[in-house]
Design a protein around this motif. Structure first.
Motif, PDB file in Angstrom:
ATOM      1  N   UNK A  10       0.706  -1.136   0.012  1.00  0.00           N
ATOM      2  CA  UNK A  10       0.040   0.143  -0.026  1.00  0.00           C
ATOM      3  C   UNK A  10       0.943   1.199   0.093  1.00  0.00           C
ATOM      4  N   UNK A  11       1.909   1.340   0.854  1.00  0.00           N
ATOM      5  CA  UNK A  11       2.573   2.574   1.118  1.00  0.00           C
ATOM      6  C   UNK A  11       3.399   2.885  -0.239  1.00  0.00           C
ATOM      7  N   UNK A  12       3.912   1.741  -0.921  1.00  0.00           N
ATOM      8  CA  UNK A  12       4.852   2.195  -1.965  1.00  0.00           C
ATOM      9  C   UNK A  12       4.038   1.573  -3.340  1.00  0.00           C
ATOM     10  N   UNK A  13       2.867   1.636  -3.227  1.00  0.00           N
ATOM     11  CA  UNK A  13       2.122   1.420  -4.548  1.00  0.00           C
ATOM     12  C   UNK A  13       2.397   0.267  -5.621  1.00  0.00           C
ATOM     13  N   UNK A  14       2.624  -0.702  -4.889  1.00  0.00           N
ATOM     14  CA  UNK A  14       3.329  -2.047  -5.709  1.00  0.00           C
ATOM     15  C   UNK A  14       2.133  -2.888  -6.129  1.00  0.00           C
ATOM     16  N   UNK A  15       0.869  -2.853  -5.624  1.00  0.00           N
ATOM     17  CA  UNK A  15      -0.305  -4.000  -5.809  1.00  0.00           C
ATOM     18  C   UNK A  15      -0.339  -3.906  -7.372  1.00  0.00           C
ATOM     19  N   UNK A  16      -0.367  -3.168  -8.176  1.00  0.00           N
ATOM     20  CA  UNK A  16      -0.909  -3.122  -9.694  1.00  0.00           C
ATOM     21  C   UNK A  16       0.356  -3.811 -10.279  1.00  0.00           C
ATOM     22  N   UNK A  17       1.637  -3.598  -9.891  1.00  0.00           N
ATOM     23  CA  UNK A  17       2.904  -4.136 -10.289  1.00  0.00           C
ATOM     24  C   UNK A  17       3.167  -5.552 -10.150  1.00  0.00           C
ATOM     25  N   UNK A  18       2.547  -6.151  -8.827  1.00  0.00           N
ATOM     26  CA  UNK A  18       2.777  -7.191  -8.467  1.00  0.00           C
ATOM     27  C   UNK A  18       1.773  -8.030  -8.898  1.00  0.00           C
ATOM     28  N   UNK A  19       0.424  -7.713  -9.425  1.00  0.00           N
ATOM     29  CA  UNK A  19      -0.412  -8.658  -9.823  1.00  0.00           C
ATOM     30  C   UNK A  19      -0.048  -9.589 -10.686  1.00  0.00           C
ATOM     31  N   UNK A  20       0.371  -9.049 -11.796  1.00  0.00           N
ATOM     32  CA  UNK A  20       0.728 -10.248 -13.000  1.00  0.00           C
ATOM     33  C   UNK A  20       1.841 -10.983 -12.472  1.00  0.00           C
ATOM     34  N   UNK A  22       1.759 -12.564  -9.408  1.00  0.00           N
ATOM     35  CA  UNK A  22       1.409 -13.382  -8.684  1.00  0.00           C
ATOM     36  C   UNK A  22       0.326 -14.088  -9.482  1.00  0.00           C
ATOM     37  N   UNK A  23      -0.346 -13.598 -10.526  1.00  0.00           N
ATOM     38  CA  UNK A  23      -1.097 -14.402 -11.583  1.00  0.00           C
ATOM     39  C   UNK A  23      -0.368 -15.621 -12.022  1.00  0.00           C
ATOM     40  N   UNK A  24       0.642 -15.253 -12.635  1.00  0.00           N
ATOM     41  CA  UNK A  24       1.668 -16.014 -13.217  1.00  0.00           C
ATOM     42  C   UNK A  24       2.219 -17.259 -12.307  1.00  0.00           C
ATOM     43  N   UNK A  25       2.474 -16.971 -11.108  1.00  0.00           N
ATOM     44  CA  UNK A  25       3.092 -17.863  -9.910  1.00  0.00           C
ATOM     45  C   UNK A  25       2.544 -17.434  -8.633  1.00  0.00           C
ATOM     46  N   UNK A  26       1.239 -18.044  -8.351  1.00  0.00           N
ATOM     47  CA  UNK A  26       0.676 -17.535  -7.108  1.00  0.00           C
ATOM     48  C   UNK A  26       1.526 -17.779  -5.909  1.00  0.00           C
ATOM     49  N   UNK A  27       2.648 -18.877  -6.014  1.00  0.00           N
ATOM     50  CA  UNK A  27       3.356 -19.119  -4.832  1.00  0.00           C
ATOM     51  C   UNK A  27       4.417 -17.826  -4.588  1.00  0.00           C
ATOM     52  N   UNK A  31       5.983 -16.262  -0.812  1.00  0.00           N
ATOM     53  CA  UNK A  31       7.349 -16.035  -0.793  1.00  0.00           C
ATOM     54  C   UNK A  31       7.617 -14.598  -0.317  1.00  0.00           C
ATOM     55  N   UNK A  32       6.883 -13.665  -0.959  1.00  0.00           N
ATOM     56  CA  UNK A  32       7.298 -11.991  -0.887  1.00  0.00           C
ATOM     57  C   UNK A  32       6.653 -11.818   0.643  1.00  0.00           C
ATOM     58  N   UNK A  33       5.548 -12.452   0.829  1.00  0.00           N
ATOM     59  CA  UNK A  33       4.894 -12.097   2.272  1.00  0.00           C
ATOM     60  C   UNK A  33       6.051 -12.507   3.316  1.00  0.00           C
ATOM     61  N   UNK A  34       6.521 -13.622   3.062  1.00  0.00           N
ATOM     62  CA  UNK A  34       7.444 -14.253   4.244  1.00  0.00           C
ATOM     63  C   UNK A  34       8.739 -13.512   4.258  1.00  0.00           C
ATOM     64  N   UNK A  35       9.179 -12.947   3.203  1.00  0.00           N
ATOM     65  CA  UNK A  35      10.453 -12.104   3.021  1.00  0.00           C
ATOM     66  C   UNK A  35      10.339 -10.714   3.940  1.00  0.00           C
ATOM     67  N   UNK A  36       9.043 -10.016   3.492  1.00  0.00           N
ATOM     68  CA  UNK A  36       8.271  -8.920   4.203  1.00  0.00           C
ATOM     69  C   UNK A  36       8.537  -9.285   5.886  1.00  0.00           C
ATOM     70  N   UNK A  53      13.080  -2.381  -1.683  1.00  0.00           N
ATOM     71  CA  UNK A  53      13.921  -2.441  -2.916  1.00  0.00           C
ATOM     72  C   UNK A  53      14.181  -3.916  -3.361  1.00  0.00           C
ATOM     73  N   UNK A  54      13.911  -5.017  -2.475  1.00  0.00           N
ATOM     74  CA  UNK A  54      14.018  -6.208  -3.024  1.00  0.00           C
ATOM     75  C   UNK A  54      12.940  -6.550  -3.761  1.00  0.00           C
ATOM     76  N   UNK A  55      11.491  -6.149  -3.399  1.00  0.00           N
ATOM     77  CA  UNK A  55      10.628  -6.216  -4.241  1.00  0.00           C
ATOM     78  C   UNK A  55      10.809  -5.572  -5.559  1.00  0.00           C
ATOM     79  N   UNK A  56      11.051  -4.669  -5.523  1.00  0.00           N
ATOM     80  CA  UNK A  56      11.494  -3.498  -6.927  1.00  0.00           C
ATOM     81  C   UNK A  56      12.405  -4.259  -7.699  1.00  0.00           C
ATOM     82  N   UNK A  57      13.163  -4.888  -7.186  1.00  0.00           N
ATOM     83  CA  UNK A  57      14.338  -5.524  -8.068  1.00  0.00           C
ATOM     84  C   UNK A  57      13.834  -6.759  -8.593  1.00  0.00           C
TER      85      UNK A  57
END
Length: 172
Positions: A10-20, A22-27, A31-36, A53-57
């Protein structure tokens, strides 16, 4: 989805960018949630929190090979590329003049912060004494954050750490 991961999205407005991704690879959402959850939102990266920064990379790597390769593998390569930065600075909890230092990979950063309620936390520019390669740091973080099947899939079947240097320790 974890509260920390939701807040970062929410704070870094990543939802729309991450959606594709997570659609391709739901797992990868787990993984991202556990890293966070392991890193938390307060450990600093170069300009933003390290986990952001890791999510953006991961997203940048995903976009580079989206049409020409295996984007879910590229995402994981990008996600763990900065794991060595957990060793580049010391994370400290100050309680007056006394302080406690987080030992990388022994516990999550939010757990460390919870053990020191009311303490002022900060990252200081002092490298951890352990000599570690970026590849080893990526494996260690993955082992602590991925489920067994995801670790096997990404780090044994695909070896997403192959692009990381495996012979040089992080410069100090």
């Amino acid at each position: 989805m974890s509260a920390v991961f939701k807040k970062i999205i929410r704070d870094y407005k990543l939802s729309a960018r991450l959606m594709p991704v997570f659609t391709l690879a739901p797992e990868l959402e787990l993984a991202c949630a556990r890293v966070a959850d392991f890193i938390g939102e307060s450990f600093p990266g170069e300009a933003e929190p390290l986990v952001t920064e890791m999510l953006q990379d991961g997203l940048a790597a995903y976009r580079q090979v989206r049409k020409s390769g295996e984007p879910h593998i590229a995402f994981m390569q990008g996600l763990f590329r900065r794991a060595h930065l957990l060793y580049a600075r010391r994370y400290v909890a100050w309680q007056g003049e006394r302080y406690q230092i987080w030992s990388p990979m022994l516990e999550s950063i939010p757990s460390f912060e919870a053990r020191h309620p009311g303490a002022r936390t900060e990252a200081i520019d002092e490298r951890c004494p352990e000599r570690i390669t970026p590849r080893s740091a990526a494996f260690q973080l993955a082992a602590r954050t991925l489920t067994g099947e995801n670790f096997r899939q990404y780090f044994e079947d695909y070896d997403v750490a192959h692009c990381l240097a495996d012979s040089e320790a992080v410069p100090g």
